[in-house]
Design an enzyme around this catalytic site. Structure first.
Site, PDB file in Angstrom:
ATOM      1  CG  ASP A  55      -2.454   1.178   1.273  1.00 26.22           C
ATOM      2  OD1 ASP A  55      -2.465   1.436   0.212  1.00 26.22           O
ATOM      3  OD2 ASP A  55      -1.766   1.612   2.503  1.00 26.22           O
TER       4      ASP A  55
ATOM      5  CD  GLU B 216      -8.971  20.840   3.869  1.00 31.54           C
ATOM      6  OE1 GLU B 216     -10.137  20.251   4.733  1.00 31.54           O
ATOM      7  OE2 GLU B 216      -9.742  21.164   2.831  1.00 31.54           O
TER       8      GLU B 216
ATOM      9  CG  ASP C 208      -3.420   8.997  -2.362  1.00 33.45           C
ATOM     10  OD1 ASP C 208      -4.111   9.383  -2.373  1.00 33.45           O
ATOM     11  OD2 ASP C 208      -2.216   8.477  -2.066  1.00 33.45           O
TER      12      ASP C 208
END
Lengths: 1133, 372
Positions: free
Chosen positions: A366, A470, A659
């Protein structure tokens, strides 16, 4: 319908059921059943060739060892159950709250939960302390994700709040689906006062979740105990078996066949002997009454099954388990796989797969949280054409940023996040100078996001962000003086350089994958309305005012640099809005957001309008570029080095990530899996045909001569050859290639007609990256390789989305890191850092494999050598199933005399130490090729042991023939013969191991080896002693044999000769092999002996790439909070 | 095999974080950091032998050089042993025992005797051991081997009355327990052999044979004991039992010497120590050396007087009488000597061969760099 109690039970036995159940379970294992069968055979006097205790004692030891282990496991489970069942929770009973144990909760109870409490059962959320009846939960135990999820109660129940009377008076009927294991779906209707309300997953709290950031909430129990989704999900995990296990089963089966064959030979021999000799010999040895030749031959068959049963060694399975367990402990104990920052040692959760760690051929990894830390750091930025974040020395050279580089001091800012690290002082200086662009830049970052702030104590801000990017951006703004302080649905409060400013939030134009940007529209206290937008550079650039073109060029160069460093970039821009325009827009927005049909489409159009200003149909681009941010998706320590080492060990690494392609590619470059000089094929097609064409194109390019039709070797394997295998051979290509395929194409490529095409192409490439894949696709890719490559696969991941892959692969490794525990819980091995994989495979895996192989070879060797002597003796004792050895020797041989030293071999042996293993990762490849233990080596092993048994029998045979003692007395008697043969066997078996198999002689090995021999002598002399004979006369008939025989020089000379003849050929053969065709292990061992410790590898600084790739936008974000944070506003407008 | 032991210091730098630091601090914050012991970290000091030319080749040469002289020594010793064997089965018509072997019945009361003449070419010095040898006799057959009751033979009174069922079908006869029970005892060798020396002048001299000291000490004194207390009348002790079916005399009449009678009769003990192989010899008598001047058995003509009781023709067995002297390594058996010489030579040759191979290939390979 009966509702389950909330008490859970994961234990298997109780005090009374333990013995029968456990025995039943143990005897359902083939090996144990077989020995029980033998034991029964031995109780039949006509057949019994050896007394019953020869089988009973080992069987008892085996059973009790596994029994103790099972009991221990079960006691732990009992304890855990008890602990969980006795947790306390507040239950509403008769209008008041009472503390109750979890196990006493029933369906229909109303429960009060507080922050950080575990949810005890599946609940319907009734009301909460937060506005809008929202509550936040963490589902780490369920799916492993630690980010907060929002649940919202129905309005009708939410109105009750924490009013006990209302709550206890609450009457309603909930109809819902029966208990099932789907965590993401729930369907039901709640009928209150005749009104029906839909209940979906958003209103359900599942057992195992944790309540966060919510003062209190009430819930109604709908499923309890084993009905809960958590318990429904914790089904029996599929039992993984290693390849060696399978091989072992096949071999044991072959051995059964072999056993049957030699028993048949002996039976025939017996019949012939009985006809020719036995019938004449009846004068001295009359037949048993009623037993004629066929019957006695039949008896002989079973007698020989008993005598020769040791070819199927009883202790094999137990010893194998013990060795695996020991090697698992070594993994647990390894300090070099211990991560001090999280205080997590490595953990072998499955203790039965160790040796397979030494045979891995494919690794599926991953990305997020595995290769990367899933920590985003605000690393660089470009503000108004100036690049910040890089350190240069006086000559303008870039300086490597290390742990010791001085950090920017943010202590002037009370609200700064102390964990934030930045190294470039010039940015702070710029900010303090009051640069307007820089201020606008950070104002944008402080406003344009969907982060939820949490300020428990004054000045202690905590951000709950949906994506770490963020968080990084908002934190950066916070530290540079634009502190996002709080938000309401209508406003955002920001501390701007110490001044509190509240902006009115007019709209959040949330992020989605098509738009690739997000915007907010705010009105500042002066009444100016501004749209702030951040997003992919390409998207932003399209909307920029022409005046920015110069700035755009400079920013682009910066973006390119950032991309070269593998950073995630975003471009920032803003636009001032006119009041009239805005009013019209808001009106339309309201219309659109209350529209029943096509609401989302209409909103999208609206968003597009305001960002590109399509009012009146003319595109006027008037966004002003502020700059760009670069966020580093931090790689875990040592990832590139680990990947390089694993590649040297000929292990292929495929990255499977959810992703985006750009992000995945970035990471591919930054951890050296993709390199500039590689040719990279990108498959992103939308139809099956296109995918096929692209794959074929890539394949032809890599290997023009390859056959169009894939070659599939079909074979059969497994038990009874029932298993069909298909193997696609590896094809060699020149040059290095990489393949990137996205989830969409992968969906086509994984279809039956294309999967071979995909496999061939992918296997030709050095690096394969699959991006945007679903958890299921991850598992499918693993299955594909498993199916056609017959290679051992390992999947490593950290999140819930990796669980399927971890379960599908032969070995699953969980990173106990950022995203919670789900991956760890379903994994076989877990540790905290990707780089430990190197040690797990190259050191522990390799050692385990070598140890297991040596152990098995040795084990079969010693048992065959031991047993076949009986076979040869059969020809001289009228095929009567007379054993060569003393009964006690037979009893002890496997369990005592040879058990410990071979266990020491299986636990402590190392060919070279760990540093040499790292120095030469190639040492790993024999495991991949299965060289150390296969059918071939087994046959060789059987041949060697046949030779040994021949020597063991015939040398004493020839030497004892007609021989007498030094004082003329008898010595060629059966008992002396037995003694000298068994002593030789002990010495040979030890010597073989002593000088040849063990590479690494620790004191423990020595102790066990010499201890076994000493134990043998001691036990032999004890059992042959007068004392025991007087007590148990008939059990110890060998009285005096040891004393009488072992003082005879010719007995010793015979034994010496026997041992030497057994060992010499092996020594000569191995020496010859080392001289003529040394293996890599031989070479490294030789080198290790010459040099002692390997020279430390020279430190190489990571190469700085000069990337020519176009900057790529990356943003790990999905649509989410946008609606929620503004929800009330839309309701009100 | 050179000893090379090493001790690895923990060279890796471990980052000691808060967790590790807390390890020493307090009980509540115990770190999960594994202990740094050589055992747990698999760094136990160890000896790592490698098969190198420096160890293997000398080993081969030394073994070769050691084995050849040992072998020669063994061979010479074995050759110096004098052994004479005479087969008196009586298979051929011409054989003196032919008649005896033909008319045989277990229960005949009249013993059949025959005498077999033979000639010793050499005088036998020192003690001479007299063996009887049987071939094709499966004393190692499983049913035969277990057909005995050790506790009966050890003097257990209860087993005397109730023999173990292992002894079947020779446990009871006419409802009386058999002592000693079982097939081994039942088939005890019962030929009696006498040696007569025929002087050159024709006089026959009987050679004195010692019947004691032929069994293992442990067997005579530990494993085999008569039932009842010491010095009691064996006839009384064995009352109520019956002799084995094939025996002519009961067990308490095997010998007149009370120390060699009953279960501790040495002929019986020797027989009860079953042979490992179907061809075997058992010590029958010892001819003690009388004087230092005369050989124990001078060369010349002898006659073996056989009371032929034991039938072996039915299963094509053979009976032999063996006279043998003894060395430190036992009787005549050239096998060990030959084996040692040949193994030694093979070892030596192998050593030479390996040396050549090592010189041709070995250096090249070991010096070769390990390809990456």
């Amino acid at each position: 319908f009966e509702y389950k109690k909330n008490a859970i039970k994961t234990s298997k036995y109780n005090l009374f059921s333990f013995l029968p159940l456990n025995l039943f379970e143990q005897f359902s294992r083939l090996a144990n059943a077989y020995f029980l069968f033998l034991l029964i055979l031995q109780l039949i006097p006509q057949i019994s060739a050896v007394p019953w205790f020869t089988t009973a004692v080992p069987l008892l030891i085996v059973l009790s060892v596994s029994g103790v282990k099972d009991a221990n496991d079960d006691i732990n489970r009992h304890k855990q159950d008890k602990q969980v069942n006795n947790r306390k929770v507040k239950v509403l009973i008769h209008g008041e709250l009472r503390e109750e144990r979890w196990m006493n909760i029933q369906v229909g109870d109303i429960i009060k939960l507080e922050s950080n409490q575990f949810v005890p059962a599946d609940l319907l959320l009734l009301s909460s302390s937060e506005p809008l009846n929202l509550i936040y939960v963490e589902t780490a135990e369920l799916d492993g994700e630690t980010n907060l999820k929002v649940k919202q109660a129905l309005t009708v129940t939410g109105e009750m709040g924490d009013n006990m009377d209302d709550l206890s008076a609450f009457r309603g009927e909930l109809r819902c689906e029966p208990p099932n294991n789907r965590l993401d779906k729930f369907k039901g209707t709640l009928t209150v006062d005749g009104q029906q309300h839909g209940v979906d997953n958003d209103k359900i709290l599942l057992r195992g979740c944790t309540v966060r950031n919510t003062e209190w909430c009430f819930g109604l129990v709908i499923f309890a105990g084993s009905d809960t989704k958590l318990m429904q999900n914790s089904g029996r995990t599929t039992f993984k078996r290693t390849r060696i296990d399978q091989l072992m089963n096949i071999l044991v089966l072959c051995i059964f066949g072999f056993l049957a064959t030699i028993c048949a030979i002996m039976t025939v021999g017996h019949a012939v002997w009985e006809v020719n000799e036995g019938s004449a010999f009846t004068a001295f040895l009359p037949r048993q009454s009623g037993v004629d030749i066929p019957l006695s031959s039949f008896y002989a068959f079973w007698s020989y099954v008993i005598v020769l049963n040791t070819v199927v060694p009883i202790s094999l399975y137990v010893s194998v388990e013990m060795i695996r367990l020991g090697n698992s402990f070594f993994i647990d104990w390894d300090r070099k796989m211990y991560y001090p920052k999280k205080d997590t040692p490595a953990q072998a959760r499955t203790t039965t797969l160790n040796e397979e760690l030494g045979q891995i051929k494919y690794i599926f990894s991953d990305k997020t949280g595995t290769l990367t830390q899933n920590i985003m750091t605000f690393n660089k930025c470009s503000i108004n054409g100036r690049n910040y974040g890089e350190l240069c020395d006086f000559s303008g050279q870039r300086i490597e940023i290390t742990e010791n580089t001085e950090r920017v001091d943010f202590s002037w800012n009370q609200l700064a996040d102390p964990k934030f690290v930045f190294h470039d002082y010039s940015l702070l200086k710029t900010m303090k100078e009051g640069n307007l662009e820089a201020q606008a830049f950070f104002r944008l970052l402080a406003l344009c996001h969907t982060v939820m702030p949490e300020e428990k104590k004054e000045g202690e801000l905590n951000y709950q962000a949906q994506s770490p990017d963020e968080d990084a951006l908002v934190t950066a703004a916070r530290n540079f003086g634009f502190v996002f302080r709080s938000r309401t649905p209508e406003s955002i409060t920001v501390m701007e350089m110490g001044r509190k400013v509240t902006y009115e939030l007019l709209a959040v134009l949330d992020f989605n994958n098509v738009r690739k940007r997000m915007s907010v529209i705010v009105r500042d206290p002066e009444g100016r309305m501004t749209l702030y937008c951040k997003g992919a550079d390409t998207i932003i650039y399209e909307r920029l005012h022409p005046s920015c073109s110069k700035l755009k060029d400079i920013t682009t160069t910066h973006l390119n640099e950032y991309a070269g460093d593998g950073l995630r970039t975003l471009a920032l821009a803003y636009k001032d809005l006119e009041k009239s325009y805005m009013e019209r827009w808001l009106e339309r927005h309201h219309e659109a957001s209350t529209a029943i049909e096509g609401r989302e489409d209409k909103l999208d159009v609206l968003y597009e309008d305001i960002e590109t200003d399509l009012m009146g149909g003319v595109t006027t681009r008037d966004m002003i570029l502020l700059g760009a941010t670069a966020v580093e998706d931090k790689l875990q320590d040592g990832v590139p080095h680990t990947i390089e080492q694993l590649a040297k060990a000929d292990i292929k690494i495929w990255v499977l990530t959810g992703d985006k392609q750009e992000t995945a590619e970035n990471i591919g470059y930054s951890c050296n899996m993709l390199r500039e000089e590689m040719e990279i094929f990108v498959v992103t097609a939308n139809t099956a045909n296109e995918v096929k064409e692209e794959l074929q194109k890539a394949r032809r390019k890599m290997c023009p001569g390859s056959a169009e039709k894939p070659k599939v070797i079909k074979a059969r394997a497994g038990l009874f050859w029932l298993q069909k295998t298909q193997t696609v051979p590896d094809e060699t290509v020149n040059g290095e290639y990489g393949l990137i395929i996205n989830g969409h194409s992968l969906a086509y490529a994984l279809q039956e007609d294309l999967e071979l095409e995909l496999l061939r192409t992918a296997c030709m490439c050095k690096t394969v990256i699959c991006c945007r894949v679903t958890p299921l696709q991850k598992a499918m890719v693993v299955e594909l390789v498993k199916k056609y490559k017959q290679a051992i696969t390992l999947a490593i991941g950290d999140g819930a989305n990796d669980v399927s892959m971890i379960k599908a692969a032969h070995i699953g490794v969980g990173i106990s890191g950022q995203e919670g525990m789900q991956a760890v819980l379903s994994s076989d091995f877990s540790f905290a850092q990707f780089r430990y994989l190197q040690r797990l495979l190259l050191v522990h895996g390799r050692w385990s494999y070598i140890r297991m192989c040596k152990f098995l070879q040795y084990f079969f060797y010693k048992n065959f050598s031991y047993t076949l002597v009986h076979f040869w003796y059969g020809f001289f004792c009228g095929f009567s199933a007379q054993t060569v050895y003393d009964d006690w020797f037979i009893t002890m041989y496997n369990m005592v005399y040879t058990a410990t030293s071979v266990l020491a071999l299986g636990l402590f042996d190392q060919d070279v130490n760990d540093r040499w293993s790292f120095r030469y990762p190639q040492l790993y490849s024999p495991g991949q090729l299965n060289t150390f233990f296969s059918k071939k080596t087994f046959v060789r092993c059987v041949m060697v042991s046949t030779y040994t048994s021949l020597v063991l029998f015939f040398i004493p045979w020839a030497a004892m023939q007609d021989s007498v003692r030094g004082d003329g007395k008898d010595v060629a008697d059966y008992q002396s013969f037995a003694l000298s043969t068994q002593t030789s066997l002990m010495i040979v078996v030890s010597a073989q191991q002593m000088f040849l198999d063990t590479f690494y002689w620790t004191a423990i090995n020595q102790f066990f080896l010499w201890g076994s021999i000493a134990a043998y002598l001691a036990i032999t002399f004890t059992f042959f002693s007068n004392g025991l004979f007087f007590v148990f006369t008939s059990s110890f008939p060998f009285i005096g044999t040891a004393r009488n025989s072992l003082k005879q020089p010719n007995v010793w000379l015979t034994m010496f000769l026997t041992c030497l003849l057994c060992v010499l050929p092996t020594v000569a053969f191995r020496f010859l092999h080392m001289q003529l065709r040394p293996t890599i292990t031989d070479k490294v061992r030789y080198k290790a002996r010459e040099e002692g410790q390997p020279a430390p590898a020279p430190y190489r600084p990571p190469p700085r790439r000069v990337s020519t790739r176009r900057s790529s936008y990356a943003f790990s974000h999905s649509q989410g909070y946008g609606d929620l944070v503004t929800s009330r506003k839309f309701l009100r407008l | 095999m050179m000893a090379s032991s090493y001790k690895d210091e923990d060279g890796h730098i471990t980052v000691s974080g808060s967790g590790a630091a807390a390890g020493g601090g307090g009980g509540s914050l115990r770190s999960k950091k594994p202990e740094n012991t050589a055992f747990k970290q698999q760094r136990l000091p160890a000896w790592q032998p490698i098969l190198t030319a420096g160890t293997v080749l000398p080993a081969f040469f030394i073994i070769g050089l050691m084995f050849i002289p040992i072998g020669i020594g063994l061979y010479v010793t074995s050759n110096n042993i004098k052994e004479f064997e005479v087969d008196y089965t009586g298979v051929e018509m011409s054989s003196p025992c032919f008649t005896c072997s033909q008319n045989f019945s277990w229960n005949s009361t009249k013993p059949c005797t025959c005498s077999v003449p033979f000639h010793l070419d050499q005088p036998y010095e020192s003690n001479v051991f007299m063996y009887y040898g049987l071939s094709n006799f499966y004393q190692n057959h499983r049913r035969y081997v277990k057909s005995r009751d050790d506790s009966q033979l050890n003097g257990n009174e209860e087993s005397l009355r109730k023999p173990s069922k292992e002894c079947e079908p020779y446990a009871k006869h006419n409802n009386k327990p058999i002592a000693p029970c079982g097939a081994i005892a039942n088939s005890m060798f019962n030929d009696s052999l006498e040696l007569i020396y025929i002087d050159p002048n024709g006089t026959k001299v009987q050679i004195p044979l010692t019947a004691t000291g032929i069994a293992w000490w442990t067997d005579k004194h530990v494993k085999f004991r008569n039932p009842g207390a010491e010095n009691t009348n064996l006839t009384v002790v064995f009352q109520g039992t019956t002799r084995p079916v094939n025996w002519r005399r009961p067990v308490f009449q095997l010998d007149s010497d009370p120390d060699n009678n009953g279960f501790i009769n040495e002929d019986f003990i020797v027989w009860m120590r079953t042979a490992a192989l179907p061809t075997f010899r058992k010590l029958y008598r010892i001819i003690q050396r009388r004087s230092n001047v005369h050989p124990t058995l001078p060369r010349g003509n002898y006659s073996l007087e056989v009371v032929y009781n034991y039938p072996v023709r039915s299963f094509e067995g053979r009976k032999r009488m063996i006279l043998s002297t003894i060395s430190w390594m036992g009787g005549k058996n050239p096998f060990l000597g030959i084996a040692y010489v040949s193994v030694g030579s093979v070892c030596f040759l192998l050593g030479v061969l390996l040396l050549i191979i090592h010189h041709k290939y070995g250096n090249r390979n070991n010096a070769a760099e390990i390809s990456h």
